[in-house]
Design an enzyme around this catalytic site. Structure first.
Site, PDB file in Angstrom:
ATOM      1  N   TYR A   1      48.610  36.195  33.985  1.00  0.00           N
ATOM      2  CA  TYR A   1      48.817  36.195  35.437  1.00  0.00           C
ATOM      3  C   TYR A   1      47.729  35.351  36.077  1.00  0.00           C
ATOM      4  CZ  TYR A   1      49.277  38.078  40.217  1.00  0.00           C
ATOM      5  OH  TYR A   1      49.449  38.222  41.573  1.00  0.00           O
TER       6      TYR A   1
ATOM      7  N   ASP B   1      40.943  30.870  33.435  1.00  0.00           N
ATOM      8  CA  ASP B   1      41.092  31.766  34.575  1.00  0.00           C
ATOM      9  C   ASP B   1      40.236  32.998  34.278  1.00  0.00           C
ATOM     10  OD1 ASP B   1      41.712  33.475  36.579  1.00  0.00           O
ATOM     11  OD2 ASP B   1      43.896  33.292  36.396  1.00  0.00           O
TER      12      ASP B   1
ATOM     13  N   LYS C   1      37.671  38.630  42.101  1.00  0.00           N
ATOM     14  CA  LYS C   1      37.316  40.028  41.817  1.00  0.00           C
ATOM     15  C   LYS C   1      35.792  40.283  41.883  1.00  0.00           C
ATOM     16  CE  LYS C   1      41.811  41.009  40.050  1.00  0.00           C
ATOM     17  NZ  LYS C   1      42.729  40.221  39.287  1.00  0.00           N
TER      18      LYS C   1
HETATM   19  C1  LIG Z   1      43.815  39.212  39.874  1.00  0.00           C
HETATM   20  C2  LIG Z   1      43.997  37.920  39.194  1.00  0.00           C
HETATM   21  C3  LIG Z   1      44.346  36.742  39.887  1.00  0.00           C
HETATM   22  C4  LIG Z   1      44.696  36.766  41.346  1.00  0.00           C
HETATM   23  O1  LIG Z   1      43.631  37.144  42.142  1.00  0.00           O
HETATM   24  P1  LIG Z   1      43.943  37.701  43.624  1.00  0.00           P
HETATM   25  O2  LIG Z   1      42.592  37.861  44.214  1.00  0.00           O
HETATM   26  O3  LIG Z   1      44.701  38.973  43.430  1.00  0.00           O
HETATM   27  O4  LIG Z   1      44.749  36.673  44.319  1.00  0.00           O
HETATM   28  C5  LIG Z   1      44.372  35.556  39.196  1.00  0.00           C
HETATM   29  N1  LIG Z   1      44.088  35.499  37.895  1.00  0.00           N
HETATM   30  C6  LIG Z   1      43.758  36.604  37.180  1.00  0.00           C
HETATM   31  C7  LIG Z   1      43.428  36.481  35.739  1.00  0.00           C
HETATM   32  C8  LIG Z   1      43.724  37.851  37.813  1.00  0.00           C
HETATM   33  O5  LIG Z   1      43.453  38.948  37.108  1.00  0.00           O
END
Ligand SMILES: *Cc1c(COP(=O)(O)O)cnc(C)c1O
Length: 423
Positions: free
Chosen positions: A143, A238, A266
């Site tokens: 994701y 990511d 995060k």
């Molecule tokens: C949570 C998440 C996102 C998206 O971040 P948001 O702040 O919710 O937009 C993107 N990549 C990874 C790996 C994530 O866990």
């Protein structure tokens, strides 16, 4: 017992789609309704009905220091007294950028945004601009936020709700998104062979955390680094979850891989809305106004958010990541053995301060294997744990999070609750 939460949820559903501002929170697939939270303190959450919970969600990752950490709270309060947004540079932005560049081995420059979604979509734009190519390889079950080009076979809420893509994303927008199975280098190789000179980048969660926790196999990340280099494509890590969690320097420091671009979110905001993308100077220089790739944000580098992120990263420099990892491993091992004694197939993989509970005996290496997990068993487990004051992510396609302030008593109480679960 959950009367006020239920009442608030009913009101919410009239004015907010599904009653929530992010889908998985609705607790749909575990046949529960969400708890409305009144406050959090260290490793505990308190709901509006007076219930107290040991929190293994931690706002889906950010709260690695626990809720309302005194230093982070003081930094936010102090910043708020000076105004909450200027739309002009402030010192805290420079300080936070320096801390991030110092912590993350591959970074030379970084740009702040407001969410992980913004970070990944901006990094993709930059990778496309730098390579003058359009295609991106992503992994099934990973994701990368909810920007259009990533909404093909994505994890997290899309996995939870079995949404392969989503209406509203034109086919041509995901037409350049090429999919491979996680941990499958051969598939990545085959895609590069099929589209030589067309692939801008490979984006990967270096540790997959949005299909539940799936670890990279030996050689997978290094193989991606080699393949991208050989084909003139960029490698984007990511690290929205793994950054400052796998280690202070993220998965890239832990696994010794040097990605071209990195996305963060995060933890970097210490519980306020912050994302960031960064990488090698030769790429980051293309971002406006230094370069020609447009990227902007009214609230980017917000002083409150920068203060929270800065206080968090500075505090993390003095935390014992190795000790937290050992404690999380012990906890996961005991949890697995308690559940296994109940004659259910179960695995509790763990890395750093993360764990997942999968009710399957299938070796876990990609989205197809985690999908073999029994969702009905997970729902039973989730509900009975929650009834005993243990707050877990309401989907086995999410990763459990442990903070530096989870106590031995928290672990003991959680394990005790697990012994009482009936399948
Ligand atoms: C949570 C998440 C996102 C998206 O971040 P948001 O702040 O919710 O937009 C993107 N990549 C990874 C790996 C994530 O866990």
């Amino acid at each position: 017992m959950e009367d006020r939460s239920i009442e608030l949820f009913a009101r919410a559903r009239k004015v907010i789609p599904g009653g929530v501002n992010s889908p998985v929170r609705a607790c749909h697939n575990v046949q529960s309704s969400p708890l409305f939270i009144q406050r959090g303190c260290a490793s505990h959450l308190f709901d509006v009905d007076g219930g107290e919970y040991i929190d293994f969600v931690l706002s889906w990752g950010p709260m690695i220091l626990g809720h309302s950490d005194p230093d982070v709270t003081a930094a936010i309060t102090c910043a708020a007294a000076c105004g909450t947004s200027y739309g002009a540079p402030c010192e805290a932005e420079v300080e936070l950028a320096c801390e991030v560049v110092k912590a993350m081995p591959s970074l030379e420059m970084v740009r702040m945004v407001n969410s992980g979604t913004e970070a990944t979509m901006s990094a993709l734009r930059l990778a496309r601009a730098c390579t003058k190519r359009d295609k991106v390889i992503k992994f099934i079950g990973c994701y990368h936020g909810h920007a259009d080009p990533f909404l093909a076979a994505a994890g997290s809420g899309l996995a939870t709700f079995s949404i392969p893509g989503t209406p509203g994303v034109p086919a041509h927008v995901v037409g350049d998104t090429l999919l491979a199975a996680y941990n499958d280098l051969e598939q990545v190789k085959a895609i590069f062979q099929r589209f030589p000179q067309e692939i801008a980048c490979v984006i990967v969660e270096p540790v997959a955390c949005n299909m539940g926790l799936v670890l990279p196999e030996e050689g997978f990340l290094a193989g991606l680094r080699e393949l991208t280099r050989a084909h003139g494509a960029l490698l984007i890590f990511d690290e929205v979850i793994t950054g400052f969690r796998c280690a202070l320097g993220g998965a890239q420091s832990r696994f010794g891989i040097d990605p071209d671009l990195t996305t963060m979110g995060k933890i970097i905001g210490g519980g306020l809305p912050v994302g960031a993308f960064g990488g090698k100077r030769c790429y980051m220089e293309h971002i406006a106004p230094e370069g020609e790739v447009y990227q902007a944000g009214t609230l980017s580098g917000n002083p409150l958010a920068m203060a929270a992120g800065l206080a968090t990263l500075r505090k993390l420099q003095n935390q014992d990541y190795a000790a937290l990892e050992r404690r999380t491993q012990n906890f996961a091992r005991e949890l697995a053995s308690i559940l296994a004694s109940k004659q259910v197939p179960v695995q509790v993989p763990t890395l750093a301060s993360m764990f997942s509970v999968f009710f399957t005996a299938e070796p876990l290496k990609d989205f197809a294997s985690v999908k073999t997990a029994d969702q009905a068993l997970f729902t039973t487990f989730y509900k009975q744990m929650r009834a005993q004051g243990i707050y877990l992510a309401p989907s086995s396609f999410e990763t459990g999070m442990v903070s530096f302030v989870h106590s031995d008593e928290d672990f003991a109480r959680t394990l005790e609750a697990a012994t009482k679960v009936h399948f």
